[in-house]
Design a protein around this motif. Structure first.
Motif, PDB file in Angstrom:
ATOM      1  N   GLU A   1      -3.192   9.879  -4.777  1.00 38.94           N
ATOM      2  CA  GLU A   1      -1.986   9.206  -4.267  1.00 38.94           C
ATOM      3  C   GLU A   1      -1.387   9.673  -2.932  1.00 38.94           C
ATOM      4  OE1 GLU A   1      -1.663   7.119  -6.321  1.00 38.94           O
ATOM      5  OE2 GLU A   1      -1.237   7.647  -8.551  1.00 38.94           O
TER       6      GLU A   1
ATOM      7  N   ARG B   1       1.713   8.541   6.990  1.00 36.36           N
ATOM      8  CA  ARG B   1       1.827   7.395   7.996  1.00 36.36           C
ATOM      9  C   ARG B   1       2.952   7.199   8.747  1.00 36.36           C
ATOM     10  NH1 ARG B   1       0.073   2.313   4.392  1.00 36.36           N
ATOM     11  NH2 ARG B   1       1.712   2.596   2.669  1.00 36.36           N
TER      12      ARG B   1
ATOM     13  N   ASN C   1      11.767   4.375   2.605  1.00 42.23           N
ATOM     14  CA  ASN C   1      10.839   4.440   1.253  1.00 42.23           C
ATOM     15  C   ASN C   1      11.615   4.194   0.152  1.00 42.23           C
ATOM     16  OD1 ASN C   1      10.793   7.159   3.190  1.00 42.23           O
ATOM     17  ND2 ASN C   1       8.551   6.436   2.679  1.00 42.23           N
TER      18      ASN C   1
ATOM     19  N   PHE D   1      12.039  11.550  -0.759  1.00 38.12           N
ATOM     20  CA  PHE D   1      11.531  10.206  -0.092  1.00 38.12           C
ATOM     21  C   PHE D   1      12.870   9.594  -0.264  1.00 38.12           C
ATOM     22  CE2 PHE D   1       7.402  12.004  -0.270  1.00 38.12           C
ATOM     23  CZ  PHE D   1       6.932  11.537   0.911  1.00 38.12           C
TER      24      PHE D   1
ATOM     25  N   THR E   1       0.590  -1.217   0.035  1.00 38.73           N
ATOM     26  CA  THR E   1       0.070   0.057  -0.161  1.00 38.73           C
ATOM     27  C   THR E   1       0.973   1.135   0.099  1.00 38.73           C
ATOM     28  OG1 THR E   1      -0.068   0.086   2.475  1.00 38.73           O
ATOM     29  CG2 THR E   1      -1.770  -1.182   1.274  1.00 38.73           C
ATOM     30  N   GLY E   2       0.249   2.551  -0.424  1.00 38.85           N
ATOM     31  CA  GLY E   2       0.925   3.558  -0.468  1.00 38.85           C
ATOM     32  C   GLY E   2       1.706   4.292  -1.451  1.00 38.85           C
ATOM     33  N   PHE E   3       1.927   5.442  -1.843  1.00 38.33           N
ATOM     34  CA  PHE E   3       2.430   5.848  -2.935  1.00 38.33           C
ATOM     35  C   PHE E   3       4.055   5.984  -2.625  1.00 38.33           C
ATOM     36  CE2 PHE E   3       3.414   8.747  -6.286  1.00 38.33           C
ATOM     37  CZ  PHE E   3       2.967   8.057  -7.402  1.00 38.33           C
ATOM     38  N   PHE E   4       4.256   7.030  -1.727  1.00 38.63           N
ATOM     39  CA  PHE E   4       5.792   7.256  -1.325  1.00 38.63           C
ATOM     40  C   PHE E   4       6.087   6.347  -0.185  1.00 38.63           C
ATOM     41  CE2 PHE E   4       4.923  11.461  -3.431  1.00 38.63           C
ATOM     42  CZ  PHE E   4       5.787  11.232  -4.478  1.00 38.63           C
ATOM     43  N   THR E   5       5.218   6.331   0.713  1.00 45.00           N
ATOM     44  CA  THR E   5       5.398   5.488   2.126  1.00 45.00           C
ATOM     45  C   THR E   5       4.967   4.029   1.772  1.00 45.00           C
ATOM     46  OG1 THR E   5       3.375   5.910   3.026  1.00 45.00           O
ATOM     47  CG2 THR E   5       5.021   7.573   3.600  1.00 45.00           C
ATOM     48  N   LEU E   6       5.820   3.237   1.628  1.00 45.65           N
ATOM     49  CA  LEU E   6       5.564   1.666   1.382  1.00 45.65           C
ATOM     50  C   LEU E   6       4.918   1.230   2.807  1.00 45.65           C
ATOM     51  CD1 LEU E   6       8.663   0.867  -1.066  1.00 45.65           C
ATOM     52  CD2 LEU E   6       6.103   1.913  -1.667  1.00 45.65           C
ATOM     53  N   GLY E   7       3.840   0.146   2.730  1.00 40.03           N
ATOM     54  CA  GLY E   7       3.440  -0.473   3.442  1.00 40.03           C
ATOM     55  C   GLY E   7       2.602  -1.720   3.151  1.00 40.03           C
TER      56      GLY E   7
ATOM     57  N   SER F   1      -3.208   7.832  -0.080  1.00 34.20           N
ATOM     58  CA  SER F   1      -2.700   6.497   0.119  1.00 34.20           C
ATOM     59  C   SER F   1      -1.494   6.458   1.054  1.00 34.20           C
ATOM     60  CB  SER F   1      -2.432   5.712  -1.186  1.00 34.20           C
ATOM     61  OG  SER F   1      -1.225   6.331  -1.667  1.00 34.20           O
ATOM     62  N   ASP F   2      -1.000   7.588   1.359  1.00 34.48           N
ATOM     63  CA  ASP F   2       0.171   7.565   2.174  1.00 34.48           C
ATOM     64  C   ASP F   2      -0.238   8.252   3.593  1.00 34.48           C
ATOM     65  OD1 ASP F   2       2.361   6.754   0.675  1.00 34.48           O
ATOM     66  OD2 ASP F   2       2.554   8.615  -0.366  1.00 34.48           O
TER      67      ASP F   2
END
Ligand code: ZN
Ligand code: ZN
Lengths: 112, 240
Positions: free
Chosen positions: B70, B128, B236, B230, A8-14, B73-74
């Motif tokens: 986008e 997040r 990241n 990032f 999930t996420g765009f810049f922050t990956l999870g 989603s973060d």
């Protein structure tokens, strides 16, 4: 409980982490109800086949395209490779970038 | 469809959607679910409202919406995204500064210059991972009017205009996270400024002298600049 291992996420990956209800028939990763796309595929496998009708598949497609494009723009191959291995780590136990889900407390106690 | 029906449809849209139609902009702070409701509402616009007077402003669906999607989603479960969008364009009153006389020599009789400054998009997200991301996009137009005498002795007016866009993105890293210099420098059109401190922040800035020619190109440019901050943290990059 088996957690959903969709990225999930765009810049922050999870990782999604919601309870899985199925597995992707192509790559085998565990999927929650929200991340089952057309044909039962995970968002990444659906995106790889250009099936982007499901919002999660469209998001996966855009995120991968963005990583690919900016890795070239920055001449930073690791920027794409890191993302790709993070995504794949989800269904390659032991190589996981986020090991939390793989930690089975009960088994560990039995082993020692 | 009659205007009466379209007006009724308009009244049923998300309040920020209505603000976009009537005021051509809005400023709001809300969590991801709130933005998802706005995006759903905007997607219904074309099917229900045809009247040109009530059309969505340029850059709504092809620039602002993709960026909101986008960034949402973060966001963390409690994190919010602030969007300040002013899509009235740079020609509205108040955006053009005073005219200034330029020094000239014959055959130019006089020349004046004025700048229009249009900060049309500002975003701020509480991500997040604990970082705070800010994006600012500003269009600047230099307008020159020149009075000159042509070879036949006639006085002629000439207008010249030059458009530039600046994109600035700052990411304040989560408390206690140290920055790592990326393996490669950014492309030449992006500058990076790192401020160390209790909370490190990475600022990436770009000045475009060629304006993006499509919504997709505009989004790509903004996301390209936003990528730099990032690259400065391992997490990241996919290395946890
Ligand atoms: Zn799959
Ligand atoms: Zn899931």
């Amino acid at each position: 409980m088996t957690p959903c291992t969709v990225t999930t996420g765009f810049f922050t990956l999870g990782k999604c982490g919601v309870m899985a209800v199925a597995g992707c028939p192509a790559c085998g990763r565990a999927l929650c109800a929200n991340h089952v796309t057309e044909g039962g595929l995970c968002p990444e496998c659906a995106a790889a086949r250009n099936q982007v009708g499901h919002p999660a598949a469209a998001a996966a497609y855009r995120r991968r395209a963005h990583r690919h494009r900016t890795a070239q723009e920055y001449s930073d191959a690791g920027w794409y490779v890191g993302f790709d291995s993070y995504d794949r780590a989800a269904f390659d136990p032991g190589a996981g970038a986020d090991q939390d889900y793989l930690d089975d407390g009960a088994d560990a106690l039995v082993d020692s | 469809m009659f205007w009466r029906e379209q007006k009724a449809a308009l009244a049923g849209f998300h309040p920020l959607h209505q603000a976009l139609v009537h005021e051509r902009g809005f400023a709001a702070t809300q969590p991801a679910a709130g933005w998802a409701a706005l995006v759903d509402s905007l997607y219904r616009h074309a099917g229900l409202v045809k009247r040109r007077k009530w059309a969505l402003p340029a850059r709504t669906l092809d620039v602002v919406v993709p960026l909101i999607i986008e960034l949402c989603s973060d966001l963390g479960p409690k994190g919010t995204l602030t969007v300040t969008a002013d899509l009235r364009g740079r020609d509205v009153p108040g955006k053009t500064g005073p005219e200034r006389q330029l020094a000239v020599r014959p055959p130019i009789k006089s020349a004046t210059e004025a700048w229009a400054v249009d900060p049309w998009l500002r975003l701020r997200g509480e991500l997040r991972d604990g970082s705070i991301l800010e994006i600012l996009v500003v269009d600047r137009e230099r307008k020159r009017s020149i009075r000159k005498r042509n070879p036949r002795g006639k006085i002629k007016w000439k207008r010249k205009s030059k458009l530039v866009q600046t994109i600035k993105v700052r990411r304040r890293l989560p408390a206690g996270v140290v920055s790592q210099v990326p393996a490669t420098p950014p492309p030449p059109w992006i500058g990076t400024f790192v401020r160390e401190g209790e909370r490190c922040s990475v600022l990436a800035a770009a000045k475009l002298t060629r304006m993006p020619q499509s919504g997709q190109e505009q989004v790509d440019r903004i996301l390209s600049v936003a990528t730099e901050p990032f690259r400065w943290t391992a997490q990241n990059r996919g290395i946890a």
